[in-house]
Design a protein around this motif. Sequence first.
Motif, PDB file in Angstrom:
ATOM      1  N   ALA A 280     101.208  10.989  83.976  1.00  0.00           N
ATOM      2  CA  ALA A 280     101.969   9.763  84.219  1.00  0.00           C
ATOM      3  C   ALA A 280     101.868   8.801  83.041  1.00  0.00           C
ATOM      4  CB  ALA A 280     101.471   9.088  85.499  1.00  0.00           C
ATOM      5  N   ASP A 281     100.752   8.861  82.298  1.00  0.00           N
ATOM      6  CA  ASP A 281     100.574   7.988  81.135  1.00  0.00           C
ATOM      7  C   ASP A 281     101.515   8.340  79.989  1.00  0.00           C
ATOM      8  OD1 ASP A 281      98.530   6.759  82.520  1.00  0.00           O
ATOM      9  OD2 ASP A 281      96.950   7.948  81.572  1.00  0.00           O
ATOM     10  N   CYS A 335     105.436  14.686  87.714  1.00  0.00           N
ATOM     11  CA  CYS A 335     104.603  15.317  86.690  1.00  0.00           C
ATOM     12  C   CYS A 335     104.252  16.760  87.071  1.00  0.00           C
ATOM     13  CB  CYS A 335     103.323  14.502  86.469  1.00  0.00           C
ATOM     14  SG  CYS A 335     103.591  12.941  85.614  1.00  0.00           S
ATOM     15  N   SER A 336     103.988  16.974  88.360  1.00  0.00           N
ATOM     16  CA  SER A 336     103.684  18.329  88.821  1.00  0.00           C
ATOM     17  C   SER A 336     104.886  19.244  88.621  1.00  0.00           C
ATOM     18  CB  SER A 336     103.286  18.295  90.294  1.00  0.00           C
ATOM     19  OG  SER A 336     103.118  19.597  90.812  1.00  0.00           O
ATOM     20  N   TYR A 337     106.057  18.769  88.980  1.00  0.00           N
ATOM     21  CA  TYR A 337     107.278  19.571  88.859  1.00  0.00           C
ATOM     22  C   TYR A 337     107.572  19.904  87.397  1.00  0.00           C
ATOM     23  CZ  TYR A 337     112.214  20.883  89.407  1.00  0.00           C
ATOM     24  OH  TYR A 337     113.420  21.549  89.387  1.00  0.00           O
ATOM     25  N   ILE A 338     107.531  18.897  86.534  1.00  0.00           N
ATOM     26  CA  ILE A 338     107.824  19.137  85.111  1.00  0.00           C
ATOM     27  C   ILE A 338     106.788  20.067  84.505  1.00  0.00           C
ATOM     28  CG2 ILE A 338     107.997  18.033  82.847  1.00  0.00           C
ATOM     29  CD1 ILE A 338     109.109  15.557  84.243  1.00  0.00           C
ATOM     30  N   SER A 339     105.531  19.924  84.900  1.00  0.00           N
ATOM     31  CA  SER A 339     104.478  20.807  84.382  1.00  0.00           C
ATOM     32  C   SER A 339     104.740  22.260  84.753  1.00  0.00           C
ATOM     33  CB  SER A 339     103.112  20.361  84.919  1.00  0.00           C
ATOM     34  OG  SER A 339     102.766  19.077  84.437  1.00  0.00           O
ATOM     35  N   GLN A 340     105.207  22.494  85.980  1.00  0.00           N
ATOM     36  CA  GLN A 340     105.569  23.853  86.379  1.00  0.00           C
ATOM     37  C   GLN A 340     106.729  24.376  85.542  1.00  0.00           C
ATOM     38  OE1 GLN A 340     105.764  24.668  90.759  1.00  0.00           O
ATOM     39  NE2 GLN A 340     105.222  22.502  90.940  1.00  0.00           N
ATOM     40  N   LEU A 341     107.706  23.521  85.306  1.00  0.00           N
ATOM     41  CA  LEU A 341     108.857  23.923  84.486  1.00  0.00           C
ATOM     42  C   LEU A 341     108.428  24.361  83.097  1.00  0.00           C
ATOM     43  CD1 LEU A 341     111.722  21.299  85.076  1.00  0.00           C
ATOM     44  CD2 LEU A 341     111.710  23.720  85.697  1.00  0.00           C
ATOM     45  N   GLN A 397     100.586  14.394  72.075  1.00  0.00           N
ATOM     46  CA  GLN A 397      99.600  13.504  72.677  1.00  0.00           C
ATOM     47  C   GLN A 397      99.585  13.578  74.207  1.00  0.00           C
ATOM     48  OE1 GLN A 397     100.509   9.622  71.124  1.00  0.00           O
ATOM     49  NE2 GLN A 397     100.169  10.236  68.987  1.00  0.00           N
ATOM     50  N   TRP A 398     100.431  14.415  74.781  1.00  0.00           N
ATOM     51  CA  TRP A 398     100.431  14.533  76.239  1.00  0.00           C
ATOM     52  C   TRP A 398      99.053  14.980  76.738  1.00  0.00           C
ATOM     53  CZ3 TRP A 398     105.625  17.373  77.805  1.00  0.00           C
ATOM     54  CH2 TRP A 398     106.713  16.559  77.423  1.00  0.00           C
ATOM     55  N   MET A 399      98.613  14.368  77.782  1.00  0.00           N
ATOM     56  CA  MET A 399      97.346  14.682  78.448  1.00  0.00           C
ATOM     57  C   MET A 399      96.116  14.308  77.620  1.00  0.00           C
ATOM     58  SD  MET A 399      97.887  15.807  81.529  1.00  0.00           S
ATOM     59  CE  MET A 399      96.336  16.575  81.948  1.00  0.00           C
ATOM     60  N   ASP A 400      96.285  13.555  76.542  1.00  0.00           N
ATOM     61  CA  ASP A 400      95.132  13.179  75.726  1.00  0.00           C
ATOM     62  C   ASP A 400      94.076  12.436  76.539  1.00  0.00           C
ATOM     63  OD1 ASP A 400      96.009  14.347  73.426  1.00  0.00           O
ATOM     64  OD2 ASP A 400      96.251  12.489  72.271  1.00  0.00           O
ATOM     65  N   SER A 401      94.509  11.516  77.403  1.00  0.00           N
ATOM     66  CA  SER A 401      93.541  10.709  78.148  1.00  0.00           C
ATOM     67  C   SER A 401      92.652  11.567  79.037  1.00  0.00           C
ATOM     68  CB  SER A 401      94.263   9.653  78.997  1.00  0.00           C
ATOM     69  OG  SER A 401      95.100  10.267  79.972  1.00  0.00           O
ATOM     70  N   GLN A 402      93.169  12.719  79.468  1.00  0.00           N
ATOM     71  CA  GLN A 402      92.410  13.624  80.337  1.00  0.00           C
ATOM     72  C   GLN A 402      91.591  14.645  79.546  1.00  0.00           C
ATOM     73  OE1 GLN A 402      92.458  13.426  83.696  1.00  0.00           O
ATOM     74  NE2 GLN A 402      93.988  11.810  83.804  1.00  0.00           N
ATOM     75  N   THR A 403      91.856  14.765  78.257  1.00  0.00           N
ATOM     76  CA  THR A 403      91.275  15.871  77.502  1.00  0.00           C
ATOM     77  C   THR A 403      90.642  15.415  76.191  1.00  0.00           C
ATOM     78  OG1 THR A 403      93.466  16.297  76.539  1.00  0.00           O
ATOM     79  CG2 THR A 403      92.885  17.534  78.514  1.00  0.00           C
ATOM     80  N   VAL A 404      91.439  15.308  75.156  1.00  0.00           N
ATOM     81  CA  VAL A 404      90.927  15.031  73.819  1.00  0.00           C
ATOM     82  C   VAL A 404      90.174  13.708  73.785  1.00  0.00           C
ATOM     83  CG1 VAL A 404      91.589  14.544  71.437  1.00  0.00           C
ATOM     84  CG2 VAL A 404      92.670  16.425  72.667  1.00  0.00           C
TER      85      VAL A 404
END
Length: 787
Positions: A280-281, A335-341, A397-404
């Motif tokens: 979502a970020d 976000c869940s839907y787009i991630s599956q796509l 940079q997607w998902m950076d806050s959760q990972t990197v």
Amino acid sequence: MKNLLSKKLGLLLPLTLALTGCVSNSQNPEPSSAAVPEEMEVSESHDTGLPFDFEVEPEEFTLSFEVEQTLITTAAKGERRTVLDYGKVGDTVSWRYPYEQISVSLSPEKDYLSVEITSENENDNSFTWPVISADTYYFPFGEGKRVPADDPAWFDYLNGQEFQVMEQLSMPFWISSAGSYNLLFVMEDPYRTEMNFTSDSPIAFSVSHQFPAIDDNRTNKFRIYITDKDPVSAAKLYRNYVIEQGQFTTLEQKAEANPNIRKLYGAPFIYLWGDFAVSADDINWQAFRTSLSSPVMEYFLSFAGRLENGQEFTSVLKEIQGQDYVAEYQKNVICSYISQLLKRDDFWEPSVFTQRSSELEVLLAKGYGSLSETDRIQVHKYAVASNLPEVFADAGQWMDSQTVTLLQEMKEGGIEHAWIGLNSWEQAYGKPELVETAVSQDYLIASYDSYHSIHEPGREQWITAQFDDPSLYENAVITDQNGKPESGFQNVGRKLNPALSLPAVKNRMETIMSSQLPFNSWFIDCDATGEIYDDYTPSHITTQEEDLAARLERMSYIRDQYHLVIGSEGGNDFAASDIAYAHGIELKTFAWMDEDMKRNQDSDYYIGKYYNPNGGVAEHFSNRIPVKEQYRTTFVDPKYDIPLFKLIYNDSVITSYHWDWSTFKIKGATADRMIREILYNVPPLYHLDAVEWSKYKEDILCHQTVWSDFSQTAVTREMTGFEYKSEDGSVQKTVFGGDGEAAAVAVANFGDSSYQYENIEIPAHSVLIEMNGSREVYTPSLDPEHV
């Protein structure tokens, strides 16, 4: 090891040899001239130099040792049986049970009594021995448990239980008290061996062994040692036995082959969650609302009928058209839907994604059809971001806050080394920077993997149960004696025969590693739990011994072929030479035992769903719950703990909890678990995403400073000492090293009152650390919400 044994408080007790034997009366019709007459005693002197006096009564197979004129019952009365062919050759006593087609021999060896029970029947056969009754037991239930025979909580737990030794014991032995001495029973052939606990109080049990026709080994062996009252003595005898068998490898020896193993020293175990490819970020939600009629959004909608939450996604888009905001729930659905796509092989469509960033052009220059799965997902991410730049942040940079970013904060906070576990390799496919960052920070990073269950092709419920070869589901699964396939985990699918799995293992690992993701560790579920099988499928009959050997072979293949630091669930000691770490020895999973924990979502004890709407840590792992008193006693209360596994394998395998029971999971137990992590040299285990890291960051970093320093000193040393400093077990002391080097010592007070140790007062729920010439008292300082 002989010198070590000789120093251990008189471990071996000098005895001489005496034998007593009886047979049944003449009511049994089968005669034998070799049978011993009823009540005949053999008590002649034997100058053998062997350290044993023992008395055996074959009819009920009772066995006793005599020590300093005190008779110690080793095995209590069992079933009364007819005895034939009783005899003695040298110091070996033997006889037969003709109706059971079983022969027995007892031979005193250098420092133990050897008992061999052999089936003379080539068909399926079984035999029960010994029957054990004692005041106190020390069982290797995981790390180890002290079990008073009259304890009501332990009686309730063990009452009527039938424990498979290979699965329920981390090591195949038990210790029982006998007056001023302890008896150590080592099961040399633990396959198909079961401990059957009686329904009588105090606690007692018998041991039964199956001899299946498919197994050529028809002999079951025990070693019985007498030691002093200290259970450490028995543990060190078992360590010596493992070394004698050539089955002991130290961490440093393993690190000679793979120096990355040293990155485990002082490292917490951290499962890092983030199943989405976009968070979502990463989305400008106001711009998202105004772009719903764009070609890219329409393309998104065209997949709605093929995705699990497609209908929900469609409904959410309709909802937000009439809103001036996007709710948290709606963001998670999108976000869940787009991630599956983004993970679909059929997502790329050049006519839709006409705008190309430089990163996208570089990837496409390789030819889309030749890209790895990782690179295809990156193409999809950059295509979306390039064509909706006002909606999506830079795809890199997607998902950076959760990972990197989270990893970088851990490093900056003082976590020098860590083991990072991912839910699956697909998590890394979506965010390759995660793996790259972890490795660059000297962390180990691994994916969860499993070859235990296989699901029907096309109906797989999780990725590890999916295999490229569809014939495996019919032709390579385990069946029982009735021809029924063994059910997979949670009764879904079937169990794959490990002896037929290696081609699938090689194929999967080759596919994953071809992504060029720099994994340096791997976690293989189930293979070190002892859940093994006899497979009766006519075309590929497989014994438990062969099943286990195949599990070890596939773990070793993954380790050696890809130079990975490997670990497994459980960590039972048959795998100790093959793995570097184990999850489950320190606290096994037990939620399945209780309906409130397992299913009752209205209960305070409910462990939680395997789900998080924002793709982060599932509530199964993040929910903090209390534990019912009966489970607290048998699984959580440290007063009943004894570090049997650490006394043997501290310098060989690094052990932590089953992932269900992380350091913060149990309400009211966190402080004691933290001081136990120091006392027993146990890495903390956490489940983190950005939310959980923010919540627990200060507690984790404060604990890491103290625990890691101690562990880095203790981890490569043998645990040389352990003692209960209080009668109830609430104060315990461990010693790591010594014998020429300064020992690391911990004294933990789990009690509610302070404890005076030498000239130092140890407050309640605190631990004294002696190391490198200094002393420090550590009391975990926790957020009140996390105690």
